[in-house]
Design a protein around this motif. Structure first.
Motif, PDB file in Angstrom:
ATOM      1  N   GLY A 474      55.611 -49.828 -46.910  1.00  0.00           N
ATOM      2  CA  GLY A 474      56.278 -49.185 -48.055  1.00  0.00           C
ATOM      3  C   GLY A 474      57.310 -50.100 -48.674  1.00  0.00           C
ATOM      4  O   GLY A 474      57.450 -50.189 -49.902  1.00  0.00           O
ATOM      5  N   ARG A 475      58.069 -50.828 -47.826  1.00  0.00           N
ATOM      6  CA  ARG A 475      59.077 -51.742 -48.368  1.00  0.00           C
ATOM      7  C   ARG A 475      58.420 -52.875 -49.149  1.00  0.00           C
ATOM      8  O   ARG A 475      58.883 -53.263 -50.229  1.00  0.00           O
ATOM      9  N   LYS A 476      57.318 -53.400 -48.597  1.00  0.00           N
ATOM     10  CA  LYS A 476      56.600 -54.473 -49.309  1.00  0.00           C
ATOM     11  C   LYS A 476      56.058 -53.987 -50.647  1.00  0.00           C
ATOM     12  O   LYS A 476      56.055 -54.714 -51.651  1.00  0.00           O
ATOM     13  N   SER A 477      55.567 -52.726 -50.628  1.00  0.00           N
ATOM     14  CA  SER A 477      55.044 -52.183 -51.893  1.00  0.00           C
ATOM     15  C   SER A 477      56.151 -52.081 -52.927  1.00  0.00           C
ATOM     16  O   SER A 477      55.933 -52.337 -54.129  1.00  0.00           O
ATOM     17  N   LYS A 478      57.358 -51.671 -52.468  1.00  0.00           N
ATOM     18  CA  LYS A 478      58.480 -51.620 -53.414  1.00  0.00           C
ATOM     19  C   LYS A 478      58.829 -53.019 -53.925  1.00  0.00           C
ATOM     20  O   LYS A 478      59.182 -53.199 -55.094  1.00  0.00           O
ATOM     21  N   GLU A 479      58.738 -54.045 -53.081  1.00  0.00           N
ATOM     22  CA  GLU A 479      58.965 -55.417 -53.543  1.00  0.00           C
ATOM     23  C   GLU A 479      57.918 -55.832 -54.579  1.00  0.00           C
ATOM     24  O   GLU A 479      58.213 -56.550 -55.540  1.00  0.00           O
ATOM     25  N   ILE A 480      56.683 -55.365 -54.345  1.00  0.00           N
ATOM     26  CA  ILE A 480      55.630 -55.647 -55.348  1.00  0.00           C
ATOM     27  C   ILE A 480      56.004 -55.030 -56.682  1.00  0.00           C
ATOM     28  O   ILE A 480      55.790 -55.608 -57.763  1.00  0.00           O
ATOM     29  N   ASN A 481      56.580 -53.836 -56.649  1.00  0.00           N
ATOM     30  CA  ASN A 481      57.027 -53.198 -57.907  1.00  0.00           C
ATOM     31  C   ASN A 481      58.078 -54.052 -58.597  1.00  0.00           C
ATOM     32  O   ASN A 481      58.088 -54.195 -59.832  1.00  0.00           O
ATOM     33  N   LYS A 482      59.003 -54.606 -57.805  1.00  0.00           N
ATOM     34  CA  LYS A 482      60.018 -55.478 -58.416  1.00  0.00           C
ATOM     35  C   LYS A 482      59.370 -56.699 -59.052  1.00  0.00           C
ATOM     36  O   LYS A 482      59.742 -57.123 -60.144  1.00  0.00           O
ATOM     37  N   VAL A 483      58.377 -57.274 -58.363  1.00  0.00           N
ATOM     38  CA  VAL A 483      57.656 -58.431 -58.938  1.00  0.00           C
ATOM     39  C   VAL A 483      56.959 -58.035 -60.234  1.00  0.00           C
ATOM     40  O   VAL A 483      56.933 -58.781 -61.222  1.00  0.00           O
ATOM     41  N   MET A 484      56.383 -56.833 -60.233  1.00  0.00           N
ATOM     42  CA  MET A 484      55.711 -56.359 -61.451  1.00  0.00           C
ATOM     43  C   MET A 484      56.711 -56.202 -62.596  1.00  0.00           C
ATOM     44  O   MET A 484      56.403 -56.469 -63.766  1.00  0.00           O
ATOM     45  N   GLU A 485      57.948 -55.745 -62.253  1.00  0.00           N
ATOM     46  CA  GLU A 485      58.971 -55.640 -63.303  1.00  0.00           C
ATOM     47  C   GLU A 485      59.314 -57.022 -63.857  1.00  0.00           C
ATOM     48  O   GLU A 485      59.478 -57.191 -65.094  1.00  0.00           O
ATOM     49  N   ILE A 486      59.400 -58.014 -62.972  1.00  0.00           N
ATOM     50  CA  ILE A 486      59.676 -59.390 -63.443  1.00  0.00           C
ATOM     51  C   ILE A 486      58.545 -59.874 -64.349  1.00  0.00           C
ATOM     52  O   ILE A 486      58.760 -60.479 -65.416  1.00  0.00           O
ATOM     53  N   ILE A 487      57.293 -59.597 -63.932  1.00  0.00           N
ATOM     54  CA  ILE A 487      56.127 -60.008 -64.746  1.00  0.00           C
ATOM     55  C   ILE A 487      56.166 -59.325 -66.104  1.00  0.00           C
ATOM     56  O   ILE A 487      55.873 -59.926 -67.154  1.00  0.00           O
ATOM     57  N   ASN A 488      56.535 -58.027 -66.092  1.00  0.00           N
ATOM     58  CA  ASN A 488      56.638 -57.306 -67.378  1.00  0.00           C
ATOM     59  C   ASN A 488      57.710 -57.937 -68.263  1.00  0.00           C
ATOM     60  O   ASN A 488      57.530 -58.080 -69.487  1.00  0.00           O
ATOM     61  N   ASN A 489      58.855 -58.273 -67.644  1.00  0.00           N
ATOM     62  CA  ASN A 489      59.916 -58.919 -68.444  1.00  0.00           C
ATOM     63  C   ASN A 489      59.439 -60.252 -69.012  1.00  0.00           C
ATOM     64  O   ASN A 489      59.688 -60.583 -70.172  1.00  0.00           O
ATOM     65  N   ILE A 490      58.726 -61.018 -68.174  1.00  0.00           N
ATOM     66  CA  ILE A 490      58.191 -62.320 -68.657  1.00  0.00           C
ATOM     67  C   ILE A 490      57.182 -62.089 -69.782  1.00  0.00           C
ATOM     68  O   ILE A 490      57.166 -62.803 -70.804  1.00  0.00           O
ATOM     69  N   ALA A 491      56.333 -61.073 -69.609  1.00  0.00           N
ATOM     70  CA  ALA A 491      55.340 -60.782 -70.657  1.00  0.00           C
ATOM     71  C   ALA A 491      56.030 -60.361 -71.947  1.00  0.00           C
ATOM     72  O   ALA A 491      55.609 -60.753 -73.054  1.00  0.00           O
TER      73      ALA A 491
END
Length: 666
Positions: A474-491
């Motif tokens: 679950g913690r790793k999945s939440k980290e994946i969400n943070k990475v996705m937010e970074i990717i969205n910001n980059i996009a």
């Protein structure tokens, strides 16, 4: 008209400008030269015409001298004595004149013929001598008419000279001959030995002829004097003397015919020749004045023609130099502009079409210089933005690589978790079997229950470990969400940069179309990344939901196992006391088996979702790589555009010269 000028136009199109001006100058000067040639030739012909007239006057004067000598010899033959002017002397003077002018007037053969007919004064009767001299005088008169014809005297165009010529050629010489013949006839009628019956009639005819000639002479002199007042006194004085002598001679003819007749005749004859001698210089002077006037006119025409020719050449050269200066200015400026120098100006002060062309050329270079400066600024912005985009894409590529590594790790962890769940399922199945066997073997002894307690403890530890792993998932999945937010910001940043790049490409016009296409593709790629990250976030959310359920199931299983432990602890007592407890244990084991199966299914779904996430990350990485390639191409295009702009040389506001902004001086 265009068809008529087409050959000349084609000829001029094959010539250089200097040759065109040379041909135009020739065709402009030829009419002037031809006109001058015809005018001068005409005047020269008139001068030659008048000079030939002067030669005729001189030749005619010599003939008058010879005629006077012949008439004087005739008088000597009639009244005796020696002639005042020897015929040989007069003939010698005519010979000199003929040697000088005979060839010009074509009188050489006539002079030879006349010389051969010269009468011999040494023999013969008086009558024969008179007749011979009369015939010779007639030859002289005829020769004088020939001289007048061949020297153009009879074609004289001016009134004064024409009538003076008429008096000198056709009036005075015949009058002198007529006076001498009348005097001789009158002398015969006075009782001379050779008197004839027809002499009186001849005298009447000669007297009438004299009157006619005198009247005609008066008319000629008056006409000439009326036409030219400058010669009036000079030609009227000899006429008055001639009239006086003729009146006296006419009076003697009507008198008793004494010795005074010969003197009156000789005086009348001398008056005629004196008039001829006085009129000849006047005629020669008129002809000389005409020649001088014609020479002056010819000089004026030549001077004016030469001046017109020189002015034509001068203005033609001035026109040539003026147009050449304009063309050279435009040509030199165009050459420098073709070499990239936009600071040059075509300087020309003329107000013709070439000057206007220079002005328009300067305006064009100014506009082109402003365009190049603007294009330079745009290319620099494109170059800088493409570098920023490349840097951003490199960061996105790093983020995508990290995300891919994280997903791979999560996938590996979930595969391990799935393997563990499979083992738990197997163990739970074994628990069920054990429970069934325990139900069967409850009666067999506490030893088996004790073994069951150990197994339950093992299951509890395993479930505890599984619960920890699920929490870590679950913690790793939440980290994946943070990475996705970074990717969205980059996009989103990529979309903003692509939008700015599209605006810059639109402002660059034709040269920015390719960059505009690249900007659209980058924006489309950013949209794809956003969509992919949205899908990944959805999958991660599903994973988190599954993990939460798995945690709840695991906690419930843990509680059940704890209860199983408690049951196991009291199994020894409960086995003895109640079979129902064993049945409950069997039911609990079955529930544990069902939960572990559900956990296995959930973990399999998480693995599949992670594989989808990994595939999305790979797609995102490929897109980022493609975007990075497009960005590099955009960067190369901006470099080429900047190199192209560097070839131009533009000025600056304060004067002086500099290359395009951001370009190396060359």
């Amino acid at each position: 008209m265009k068809m008529l000028l087409q050959p000349a136009k084609q000829l001029m199109n094959r010539l250089t400008y200097s040759r065109k001006m040379f041909v135009a100058g020739i065709f402009l000067c030829i009419p002037t030269l031809l006109l001058a040639y015809f005018l001068v030739t005409n005047i020269y012909e008139q001068i030659t015409f008048s000079a030939k007239e002067r030669a005729g006057v001189r030749y005619a004067s010599s003939l008058d001298s010879l005629l006077q000598a012949v008439i004087d010899s005739r008088y000597a033959a009639v009244w005796g004595g020696k002639p005042r002017i020897p015929v040989d002397q007069a003939l010698a003077g005519l010979a000199e004149v003929d040697s000088a002018l005979g060839g010009e007037l074509g009188m050489e053969e006539a002079f030879k013929t006349l010389k051969a007919k010269l009468p011999d004064s040494r023999g013969g009767t008086t009558r024969q001598m008179i007749d011979a001299h009369g015939a010779f005088a007639a030859e002289l008169l005829e020769m004088k008419v020939q001289v007048a014809d061949r020297s153009n005297l009879t074609l004289d165009p001016d009134i004064p000279s024409y009538y003076l010529m008429d008096a000198l050629i056709t009036k005075l010489p015949p009058l002198a001959d007529t006076v001498s013949r009348a005097a001789i006839v009158a002398a015969r009628l006075s009782g001379g030995p050779e008197s004839q019956a027809g002499d009186r009639a001849d005298l009447l005819l000669l007297s009438g002829e004299m009157n006619t000639l005198v009247d005609a002479l008066k008319k000629d002199i008056r006409t000439a004097a009326g036409a030219d007042a400058t010669i009036r006194d000079r030609i009227q004085k000899p006429l008055l003397e001639l009239e006086t002598a003729m009146t006296a001679f006419q009076k003697e003819l009507k008198g008793p015919r004494a010795i005074g007749l010969s003197r009156a005749g000789m005086e009348a004859t001398d008056a005629v020749f004196r008039a001829a001698l006085q009129l000849s210089p006047v005629l020669d002077e008129l002809l000389g004045n005409r020649i001088s006037t014609l020479q002056l006119r010819m000089s004026v025409y030549l001077s004016l023609s030469l001046l017109a020719f020189l002015l034509g050449i001068y203005f033609n050269l001035a026109c040539y130099l003026s147009v050449k200066e304009g063309i050279s200015a435009v040509h030199e400026a165009a050459r420098k502009v073709s070499n990239g120098d936009l600071t040059v100006e075509a300087r020309l002060s003329s107000r013709d079409e070439i000057g206007e062309t220079c002005g328009m050329f300067n305006t064009m270079t100014d506009n082109l210089r402003r365009i190049i400066v603007t294009l330079t600024e745009v290319s620099e912005k494109i170059h800088a933005n493409s570098g920023a985009i490349a840097s951003t894409m490199d960061q996105q590529s790093g983020f995508a690589t990290q995300l891919s590594s994280s997903v791979v790790e999560i996938s590996s962890t979930m595969e391990e978790f799935s393997s563990t769940a499979s083992q738990i399922a197997l163990h739970s199945q074994a628990v069920v079997e054990r429970a069934d066997k325990t139900l069967e073997d409850t009666k067999n002894g506490a030893a088996e229950v004790e073994n069951l307690t150990f197994k339950v403890n093992d299951i509890s530890g395993t479930i505890q470990a599984n619960l920890s792993e699920i929490v870590e998932l679950g913690r790793k999945s939440k980290e994946i969400n943070k990475v996705m937010e970074i990717i969205n910001n980059i996009a989103n940043q990529t979309k903003l940069i692509a939008f700015n790049a599209a605006l810059e490409a639109a402002s660059a016009g034709e040269s920015g179309k390719r960059f505009g296409v690249v900007a659209v593709e980058i924006r489309r790629l950013a949209d794809s990344v956003v969509e992919s990250t949205s899908e990944i976030e959805g999958k991660i959310t599903e994973i988190l939901d599954s993990v939460n359920r798995l945690v709840m199931s695991s906690e419930k299983s843990f509680q059940l196992i704890q209860e199983g432990q408690e049951y196991a602890s009291h199994t020894v007592v409960m086995l003895i006391e109640s079979v129902d407890g064993v049945e409950e244990t069997t039911s609990a084991a079955r529930q544990i088996s069902l939960s572990t199966q559900q956990q296995q299914i959930a973990s399999s779904q998480v693995v599949l979702a992670l594989k989808d996430i990994e595939q999305g990350v790979r797609f995102s990485t490929d897109s980022i790589h493609r975007t990075n390639g497009v960005t590099e191409e955009l960067f190369n295009l901006s470099e080429q555009l900047r190199d192209l702009v560097m070839t131009f040389k533009v000025g600056k506001e304060g004067g002086g010269q500099e290359t395009a902004p951001g370009a190396e001086p060359r």
